[in-house]
Scaffold this motif. Structure first.
Motif, PDB file in Angstrom:
ATOM      1  N   SER A   1       0.833  -1.193   0.000  1.00 58.58           N
ATOM      2  CA  SER A   1       0.000   0.000   0.000  1.00 58.58           C
ATOM      3  C   SER A   1       0.872   1.249   0.000  1.00 58.58           C
ATOM      4  CB  SER A   1      -0.921   0.017   1.223  1.00 58.58           C
ATOM      5  OG  SER A   1      -0.177   0.264   2.398  1.00 58.58           O
ATOM      6  N   LEU A   2       0.257   2.349  -0.372  1.00 55.48           N
ATOM      7  CA  LEU A   2       0.966   3.629  -0.331  1.00 55.48           C
ATOM      8  C   LEU A   2       1.420   3.937   1.089  1.00 55.48           C
ATOM      9  CD1 LEU A   2      -1.305   5.699  -2.722  1.00 55.48           C
ATOM     10  CD2 LEU A   2       1.044   4.969  -3.159  1.00 55.48           C
TER      11      LEU A   2
ATOM     12  N   LEU B   1       5.823   0.727  -9.464  1.00 51.75           N
ATOM     13  CA  LEU B   1       5.467   0.273  -8.118  1.00 51.75           C
ATOM     14  C   LEU B   1       4.375   1.156  -7.540  1.00 51.75           C
ATOM     15  CD1 LEU B   1       5.979  -1.416  -5.499  1.00 51.75           C
ATOM     16  CD2 LEU B   1       7.568   0.407  -4.860  1.00 51.75           C
ATOM     17  N   ILE B   2       4.583   2.454  -7.601  1.00 49.92           N
ATOM     18  CA  ILE B   2       3.628   3.396  -7.008  1.00 49.92           C
ATOM     19  C   ILE B   2       2.254   3.257  -7.654  1.00 49.92           C
ATOM     20  CG2 ILE B   2       3.112   5.864  -6.718  1.00 49.92           C
ATOM     21  CD1 ILE B   2       6.211   6.221  -6.412  1.00 49.92           C
ATOM     22  N   LYS B   3       2.210   3.077  -8.973  1.00 47.92           N
ATOM     23  CA  LYS B   3       0.931   2.939  -9.671  1.00 47.92           C
ATOM     24  C   LYS B   3       0.128   1.722  -9.185  1.00 47.92           C
ATOM     25  CE  LYS B   3       1.710   2.701 -14.053  1.00 47.92           C
ATOM     26  NZ  LYS B   3       2.065   2.765 -15.484  1.00 47.92           N
ATOM     27  N   HIS B   4       0.803   0.683  -8.760  1.00 52.87           N
ATOM     28  CA  HIS B   4       0.133  -0.570  -8.405  1.00 52.87           C
ATOM     29  C   HIS B   4      -0.118  -0.740  -6.896  1.00 52.87           C
ATOM     30  CE1 HIS B   4       1.556  -1.418 -12.486  1.00 52.87           C
ATOM     31  NE2 HIS B   4       0.379  -2.004 -12.566  1.00 52.87           N
ATOM     32  N   LEU B   5       0.308   0.214  -6.087  1.00 51.70           N
ATOM     33  CA  LEU B   5       0.050   0.122  -4.658  1.00 51.70           C
ATOM     34  C   LEU B   5      -1.396   0.515  -4.372  1.00 51.70           C
ATOM     35  CD1 LEU B   5       3.314   1.656  -3.180  1.00 51.70           C
ATOM     36  CD2 LEU B   5       2.674  -0.756  -3.277  1.00 51.70           C
TER      37      LEU B   5
END
Length: 101
Positions: free
Chosen positions: A7-8, A94-98
């Motif tokens: 998660s973010l 990575l950030i897009k998929h969190l």
């Protein structure tokens, strides 16, 4: 090993944790050679209680491994720490998929 960030918030927490210069200095100090808290404290000029707290935090997050050993000199039981190998790659994919929390 660092647990997977899903998660973010997880990523933000990890980056905040690693964003502390003293924790990074401790990781560097135990990257090649295991040491106990007093050695690290004297080497880095950080109070021993703070080093102990940071070592426990690093161990809890899987960034360090601690091993208790009996010694001939007081204190007779010491906990030695060594950095655990890890890689942290943060990129846009990575950030897009969190997920949000």
């Amino acid at each position: 090993m660092i647990s997977t960030t899903t998660s973010l918030k997880d990523l933000s927490d990890l980056l905040g944790f690693l964003g502390n210069e003293q924790r990074l200095r401790i990781l560097r100090a135990i990257a090649e050679e295991e040491k106990y808290a007093r050695e690290i404290s004297e080497e880095l000029g950080i109070s021993r209680p703070l080093v102990t707290i940071y070592l426990k935090q690093l161990e809890k997050r899987g960034l360090a491994v601690g091993t208790a050993r009996v010694t001939d000199d007081p204190p007779l039981m010491r906990r030695y720490y060594r950095a655990a190998p890890f890689a942290l790659v943060v990129d846009l994919e990575l950030i897009k998929h969190l997920r949000e929390e």
